[in-house]
Design a protein around this motif. Structure first.
Motif, short mmCIF file in Angstrom:
data_model
loop_
_atom_site.label_atom_id
_atom_site.label_comp_id
_atom_site.label_asym_id
_atom_site.label_seq_id
_atom_site.Cartn_x
_atom_site.Cartn_y
_atom_site.Cartn_z
N PRO A 174 0.81 -1.22 -0.03
CA PRO A 174 -0.13 0.10 0.16
C PRO A 174 0.83 1.16 -0.08
CG PRO A 174 0.12 -0.81 2.31
CD PRO A 174 1.03 -1.69 1.53
N TYR A 175 0.32 2.19 -0.57
CA TYR A 175 1.12 3.72 -0.54
C TYR A 175 0.31 4.71 -0.08
CZ TYR A 175 -1.04 4.79 -4.94
OH TYR A 175 -2.02 4.95 -6.34
N ARG A 176 0.80 5.81 0.29
CA ARG A 176 0.01 7.08 0.87
C ARG A 176 -0.34 8.07 -0.09
NH1 ARG A 176 4.67 6.45 4.11
NH2 ARG A 176 5.41 8.27 2.95
N ASP A 177 0.17 8.30 -1.12
CA ASP A 177 -0.05 9.21 -2.09
C ASP A 177 0.83 8.77 -3.38
OD1 ASP A 177 2.55 10.28 -1.61
OD2 ASP A 177 1.65 11.65 -0.20
N LEU A 178 0.59 9.55 -4.47
CA LEU A 178 1.40 8.96 -5.59
C LEU A 178 2.88 9.38 -5.57
CD1 LEU A 178 0.98 7.85 -8.36
CD2 LEU A 178 0.54 10.16 -9.26
N ASP A 179 3.26 10.43 -4.85
CA ASP A 179 4.53 10.59 -4.52
C ASP A 179 5.43 9.21 -3.82
OD1 ASP A 179 4.74 12.89 -5.83
OD2 ASP A 179 4.44 14.08 -4.07
N HIS A 180 4.58 8.77 -2.94
CA HIS A 180 4.93 7.66 -2.16
C HIS A 180 5.23 6.58 -3.14
CE1 HIS A 180 4.48 4.78 1.15
NE2 HIS A 180 5.64 4.85 1.22
N ALA A 181 4.21 6.47 -3.94
CA ALA A 181 4.17 5.00 -4.89
C ALA A 181 5.36 5.24 -5.91
CB ALA A 181 2.93 5.11 -5.57
N VAL A 182 5.62 6.56 -6.24
CA VAL A 182 6.81 6.58 -7.11
C VAL A 182 7.98 6.26 -6.61
CG1 VAL A 182 8.08 8.27 -8.22
CG2 VAL A 182 5.47 8.12 -8.68
N ALA A 183 8.24 6.54 -5.33
CA ALA A 183 9.44 6.32 -4.43
C ALA A 183 9.70 4.98 -4.44
CB ALA A 183 9.27 7.35 -3.26
#
Length: 519
Positions: free
Chosen positions: A410-419
């Motif tokens: 799971p990710y928090r937001d799109l920036d987190h997903a990209v990271a």
């Protein structure tokens, strides 16, 4: 004792002097054939390919060499049924998975035949336009590319014995560079048979194509400065190749495709039940099960919004539960075996390592097999893991389990997903799923730096996209960092690896005599 496969080097078929290494049916456990390269005259083999094969290929134009590729296509198509039989027996693949390897290879060769024909009857390629070197245009510089005057050594992986050969050999032969292929031992039979059929058909000049089955010992030692080597396999072996004196001291050009923790990313706008959500679920299941997950481009990490974690786990698990596993000869079986018991053990060890930081969401590892003995067959059902703290689960971003295994994160937001996607340290491919075109475009650019290919799936391309894990000759195959830093395919870009660039400085009258295609 089973038959010993012959090697084809120095223009003739030759047997090794050893007893040979057995190749097995991974579903039934029966011995099929043996391979051995002991005692081969490797210096003579490379010299023959380099001098005899190379000279014959370079004497032809690009259009003529494209004709050789077209002839190879006809040979392989004529023997296609036998290749499927070998793939089933030696790789343990169901028919659809064998098609990815066999038909994918034939398609790729055909594409390069078409592209090569369009290059015309020339023996060198223009690289940009001529530029003047002074105030007046009487002395100019013209960059061009010419075939390297060496041999191409391919050290290939076990998962694609057909495509792994031909996706490299097609641009090499089109470039005018002879090929020596060393297939992975476990699945060498299909590679050897294809080479045998092409050689016996007489469509290539002597020395243009050779195959060495068995140990790779001594192969790198034969490489000279104008040779090239392309390796597909583990990062550890890739590091050994990079440090070999042929590369480190003789500047042999090297291309490496290694480990890759590819990801699939569901954008925040794609809620559970949406078209984009369903497309991700379908693609994840396909990538986990095609060739039993033994694809360098398979999805290993699934990145979803935290709010969609449970729904994604349930939807993917439900589809995986319907996957039948076992003997690929049984028409009810959807997923065959891994290539060997050794590979099965490696998958189990990798699973144990991941489970120290991830939980089990769907466990197919102990499901009943169809027409296969679990004590003998190298079969394992698909396994979906999950790690609710995607940042803390370091092993998920470090360990590639080369089988039907993926981890939901799971990710928090799109920036987190990209990271998180970047945590793979360089991958062959990532795929994005959503309907927000602006967000998809921005994410694609952000991910491009660490991925060789960014595959964007929106509902409007549901029936048209080529698939997360499908490598097509028109697009780049390769990736930075831990993926090896290599580059294959990408249309005519693939020819760059087999050419040398030079600048010819001369008058326009002399440059006109270089025999280059018109700009």
């Amino acid at each position: 004792m089973t038959d010993l496969l012959l090697n084809y080097v120095a223009g003739r078929w030759q047997a090794g002097t050893g007893a040979g290494t057995p190749l097995f049916d991974p579903a039934l456990g029966t011995e099929l054939v043996r391979v051995d390269a002991t005692g081969l005259d490797l210096p003579g083999a490379f010299r023959f390919a380099r001098e005899t094969g190379g000279a014959a290929l370079r004497a032809l134009t690009y259009r003529q060499r494209a004709g050789l590729l077209a002839a190879i296509v006809k040979v392989l198509q004529a023997n296609r049924d036998s290749y499927y039989e070998i793939a089933t027996a030696n790789s343990g693949t169901v028919k659809n998975d064998s098609a990815v390897d066999i038909d994918g290879a034939i398609f790729t060769i055909g594409q390069y035949a078409k592209w090569g024909d369009a290059l015309g009857d020339v023996r060198a390629l223009r690289d940009g336009d001529a530029v003047k070197l002074g105030k007046e245009p009487v002395f100019q510089s013209q960059h061009l590319q010419v075939p390297t005057r060496g041999v191409a050594l391919f050290i290939n992986a076990f998962n694609f014995p057909s495509w792994g050969l031909w996706e490299k050999a097609a641009p090499a032969l089109l470039s005018g560079v002879p090929v020596i292929v060393k297939p992975a031992t476990a699945t060498a039979w299909l590679t050897q048979r294809m080479v045998r059929d092409v050689v016996e058909a007489g469509v290539l000049p002597a020395g243009a194509l050779s195959v060495i089955c068995g140990s790779s010992a001594g192969l790198m030692d034969q490489l000279e400065s104008f040779d090239v080597v392309s390796f597909t396999g583990s990062a550890d072996t890739g590091a050994v190749i990079r440090s070999h004196p042929a590369v480190a001291q003789r500047s042999v050009r090297v291309n490496i495709e290694a480990d890759s923790l590819n990801s699939a990313l569901l954008l925040p706008d794609a809620a559970p039940g949406s078209d984009a959500f369903n497309l991700l679920v379908r693609e994840v299941v396909r990538e986990m099960t095609v060739k039993s997950g033994q694809k360098c481009t398979a999805i290993r990490r699934i990145l979803v919004p935290a709010a969609s974690y449970e729904a994604a786990a349930e939807a993917i698990g439900a589809k995986l539960a319907g996957v039948t596993v076992g003997n690929p000869r049984n028409e009810t079986v959807r997923m065959g075996s891994l290539v060997s018991r050794a590979q099965l053990n490696a998958v189990r060890e990798g699973l144990d390592a991941l489970r120290t930081q991830a939980s089990m969401l769907h466990d197919g590892s102990a499901q009943a097999l169809v027409d296969a003995d679990p004590a003998v067959a190298a079969c394992i059902g698909p396994v979906l893991l999950g790690a609710r703290d995607a940042d803390a689960a370091q092993r998920v971003h470090d360990i590639e389990v080369f089988g039907p295994v993926a981890t939901l994160l799971p990710y928090r937001d799109l920036d987190h997903a990209v990271a998180l996607a970047h945590r793979g340290q360089g991958s062959l491919v990532t795929s994005l799923y959503g309907a927000d075109e602006v967000a998809l475009g921005q994410a694609a650019v952000q991910l491009a730096a660490s991925h060789g290919r960014v595959h964007v799936v929106t509902p409007d391309v549901a029936q048209a996209h080529t698939g997360h894990g499908n490598v097509v000759p028109m697009s780049l195959h390769g990736g930075p960092g831990r993926a090896g830093g290599g580059a294959e395919l990408g249309g005519l870009r693939a020819l760059d690896f087999y050419h040398r660039r030079s600048a010819v400085q001369a008058s326009p009258a002399v440059l006109a005599q270089l025999g280059l295609p018109q700009s």
